[in-house]
Design a protein around this motif. Structure first.
Motif, short mmCIF file in Angstrom:
data_model
loop_
_atom_site.label_atom_id
_atom_site.label_comp_id
_atom_site.label_asym_id
_atom_site.label_seq_id
_atom_site.Cartn_x
_atom_site.Cartn_y
_atom_site.Cartn_z
N SER A 1 5.25 16.37 4.47
CA SER A 1 5.26 15.71 5.78
C SER A 1 4.65 14.31 5.68
O SER A 1 5.18 13.34 6.26
CB SER A 1 4.49 16.55 6.79
N ALA A 2 3.56 14.18 4.95
CA ALA A 2 2.91 12.88 4.78
C ALA A 2 3.81 11.93 4.00
O ALA A 2 3.91 10.74 4.33
CB ALA A 2 1.56 13.04 4.08
N ILE A 3 4.49 12.43 2.99
CA ILE A 3 5.42 11.59 2.21
C ILE A 3 6.56 11.11 3.11
O ILE A 3 6.92 9.92 3.09
CB ILE A 3 5.96 12.37 0.99
N GLN A 4 7.11 12.00 3.91
CA GLN A 4 8.21 11.61 4.81
C GLN A 4 7.74 10.57 5.83
O GLN A 4 8.45 9.60 6.12
CB GLN A 4 8.79 12.83 5.52
N ALA A 5 6.54 10.77 6.38
CA ALA A 5 5.99 9.80 7.33
C ALA A 5 5.78 8.45 6.66
O ALA A 5 6.05 7.40 7.25
CB ALA A 5 4.69 10.31 7.93
N GLY A 6 5.31 8.45 5.42
CA GLY A 6 5.12 7.20 4.68
C GLY A 6 6.44 6.48 4.44
O GLY A 6 6.53 5.26 4.58
N ARG A 7 7.47 7.22 4.12
CA ARG A 7 8.80 6.61 3.93
C ARG A 7 9.33 6.03 5.23
O ARG A 7 9.90 4.93 5.24
CB ARG A 7 9.77 7.65 3.38
N ARG B 1 0.84 -1.21 0.00
CA ARG B 1 0.00 0.00 0.00
C ARG B 1 0.87 1.26 0.00
O ARG B 1 0.59 2.23 -0.71
CB ARG B 1 -0.92 0.02 1.23
N LEU B 2 1.94 1.23 0.78
CA LEU B 2 2.84 2.38 0.82
C LEU B 2 3.59 2.52 -0.51
O LEU B 2 3.78 3.65 -0.99
CB LEU B 2 3.83 2.25 1.99
N ASN B 3 4.01 1.41 -1.11
CA ASN B 3 4.67 1.47 -2.41
C ASN B 3 3.75 2.07 -3.47
O ASN B 3 4.19 2.84 -4.33
CB ASN B 3 5.12 0.08 -2.86
N ASP B 4 2.47 1.72 -3.40
CA ASP B 4 1.50 2.28 -4.36
C ASP B 4 1.40 3.79 -4.22
O ASP B 4 1.23 4.50 -5.22
CB ASP B 4 0.12 1.64 -4.17
N ALA B 5 1.49 4.29 -3.00
CA ALA B 5 1.39 5.73 -2.76
C ALA B 5 2.70 6.47 -3.01
O ALA B 5 2.69 7.60 -3.49
CB ALA B 5 0.92 5.98 -1.32
N LEU B 6 3.82 5.84 -2.69
CA LEU B 6 5.11 6.51 -2.73
C LEU B 6 5.97 6.18 -3.95
O LEU B 6 6.93 6.88 -4.23
CB LEU B 6 5.93 6.15 -1.48
N MET C 1 12.12 -7.95 8.66
CA MET C 1 13.41 -8.64 8.80
C MET C 1 13.51 -9.29 10.18
O MET C 1 13.96 -10.43 10.29
CB MET C 1 14.58 -7.66 8.62
N GLN C 2 13.08 -8.58 11.21
CA GLN C 2 13.13 -9.11 12.57
C GLN C 2 12.29 -10.38 12.66
O GLN C 2 12.66 -11.33 13.36
CB GLN C 2 12.61 -8.06 13.55
N ARG C 3 11.18 -10.41 11.95
CA ARG C 3 10.29 -11.57 11.99
C ARG C 3 10.60 -12.59 10.90
O ARG C 3 9.84 -13.52 10.68
CB ARG C 3 8.85 -11.10 11.89
N ASN C 4 11.71 -12.37 10.19
CA ASN C 4 12.19 -13.31 9.18
C ASN C 4 11.23 -13.43 8.00
O ASN C 4 11.01 -14.51 7.46
CB ASN C 4 12.46 -14.69 9.81
N CYS C 5 10.64 -12.33 7.59
CA CYS C 5 9.71 -12.31 6.46
C CYS C 5 10.46 -12.10 5.14
O CYS C 5 11.49 -11.44 5.10
CB CYS C 5 8.71 -11.15 6.62
N ALA C 6 9.89 -12.64 4.10
CA ALA C 6 10.43 -12.43 2.76
C ALA C 6 9.94 -11.08 2.21
O ALA C 6 8.94 -10.54 2.67
CB ALA C 6 9.96 -13.56 1.84
N PRO C 7 10.65 -10.54 1.23
CA PRO C 7 10.18 -9.31 0.58
C PRO C 7 8.78 -9.54 -0.03
O PRO C 7 8.49 -10.66 -0.41
CB PRO C 7 11.21 -9.06 -0.51
N PRO C 8 7.94 -8.57 -0.06
CA PRO C 8 8.14 -7.15 0.19
C PRO C 8 8.00 -6.75 1.66
O PRO C 8 8.09 -5.56 1.98
CB PRO C 8 7.06 -6.47 -0.63
N ALA C 9 7.79 -7.69 2.56
CA ALA C 9 7.69 -7.36 3.99
C ALA C 9 9.05 -7.06 4.59
O ALA C 9 9.16 -6.72 5.76
CB ALA C 9 7.03 -8.51 4.75
N SER C 10 10.10 -7.17 3.81
CA SER C 10 11.47 -6.85 4.21
C SER C 10 12.15 -6.26 2.97
O SER C 10 11.58 -6.28 1.89
CB SER C 10 12.19 -8.12 4.69
N PRO C 11 13.37 -5.73 3.11
CA PRO C 11 14.06 -5.18 1.93
C PRO C 11 14.24 -6.24 0.84
O PRO C 11 14.32 -7.44 1.12
CB PRO C 11 15.41 -4.74 2.50
N SER C 12 14.31 -5.78 -0.40
CA SER C 12 14.38 -6.71 -1.54
C SER C 12 15.61 -7.61 -1.50
O SER C 12 15.58 -8.72 -2.02
CB SER C 12 14.34 -5.93 -2.85
N TRP C 13 16.68 -7.16 -0.87
CA TRP C 13 17.91 -7.96 -0.82
C TRP C 13 17.89 -9.01 0.29
O TRP C 13 18.71 -9.92 0.31
CB TRP C 13 19.13 -7.05 -0.62
#
Length: 181
Positions: A142-148, A77-82, A159-171
């Motif tokens: 301000s909204a864009i910065q908060a979204g980022r 959802r954030l990627n769609d907006a940002l 990453m803390q929960r060991n999730c695969a992307p997109p729930a974590s960085p692509s790398w």
């Protein structure tokens, strides 16, 4: 006036080089460039997506984020907006260098037209302040910065929960094939 002539020259270059993409970009953007003073008078406002307003309200909210799938859904959802995050590799859209140059010329032409149109407004800074356009621009940023910030926080949580992307960085690669849910 010179910048308007410069913009028209760039416009002719962008549309004359034969790229349908550049011509379409200019055709679609001329209206927005010419009506840019409407933004200054606060007669037209940039829409702030709900997901960004929610992020601005509480960027570190963890309610309902107990699974990787829900974290991923929020990141999407954030990627769609940002737009794509900085950790995403650039997409190879198949365009050639000449097409990218034409697109850059089209963007430069539109910027020159927009600047020429808004330069005719005397006391533009005061008009923006008095009309509320300046405040709205700050609210959008301000909204864009908060979204980022929220997206970065969610990817760290993923990453803390060991999730695969997109729930974590692509790398990031989860520690095992059966990553956490």
């Amino acid at each position: 006036m010179a910048s308007l002539q410069h913009g028209i020259a760039l416009l002719l270059v962008a549309t004359g080089l034969g790229s349908c993409s550049a011509a379409s970009q200019v055709r679609d953007g001329v209206g927005a460039a010419v009506t840019a003073p409407l933004d200054d008078f606060n007669l037209r406002r940039e829409f702030i997506p709900t997901v960004l307003l929610q992020a601005e309200g509480n960027p570190y909210d963890t309610r309902n984020l107990n699974q990787c799938t829900t974290i991923a859904a929020e990141v999407i959802r954030l990627n769609d907006a940002l737009g794509p995050d900085t950790d995403e590799p650039p997409h190879d859209d198949g365009t050639r260098l000449s097409e990218r140059a034409q697109d850059a010329a089209a963007r430069a032409a539109l910027d020159a037209i927009r600047n020429s149109v808004t330069d005719f407004i005397p006391g533009r800074n005061w008009i923006r302040r008095l009309s509320g356009a300046d405040q709205h621009s700050r609210s959008v940023q301000s909204a864009i910065q908060a979204g980022r910030s929220r997206r970065a926080y969610l990817k760290g949580l993923g990453m803390q929960r060991n999730c695969a992307p997109p729930a974590s960085p692509s790398w990031y690669r989860p520690r095992s094939a059966a990553y956490a849910q």
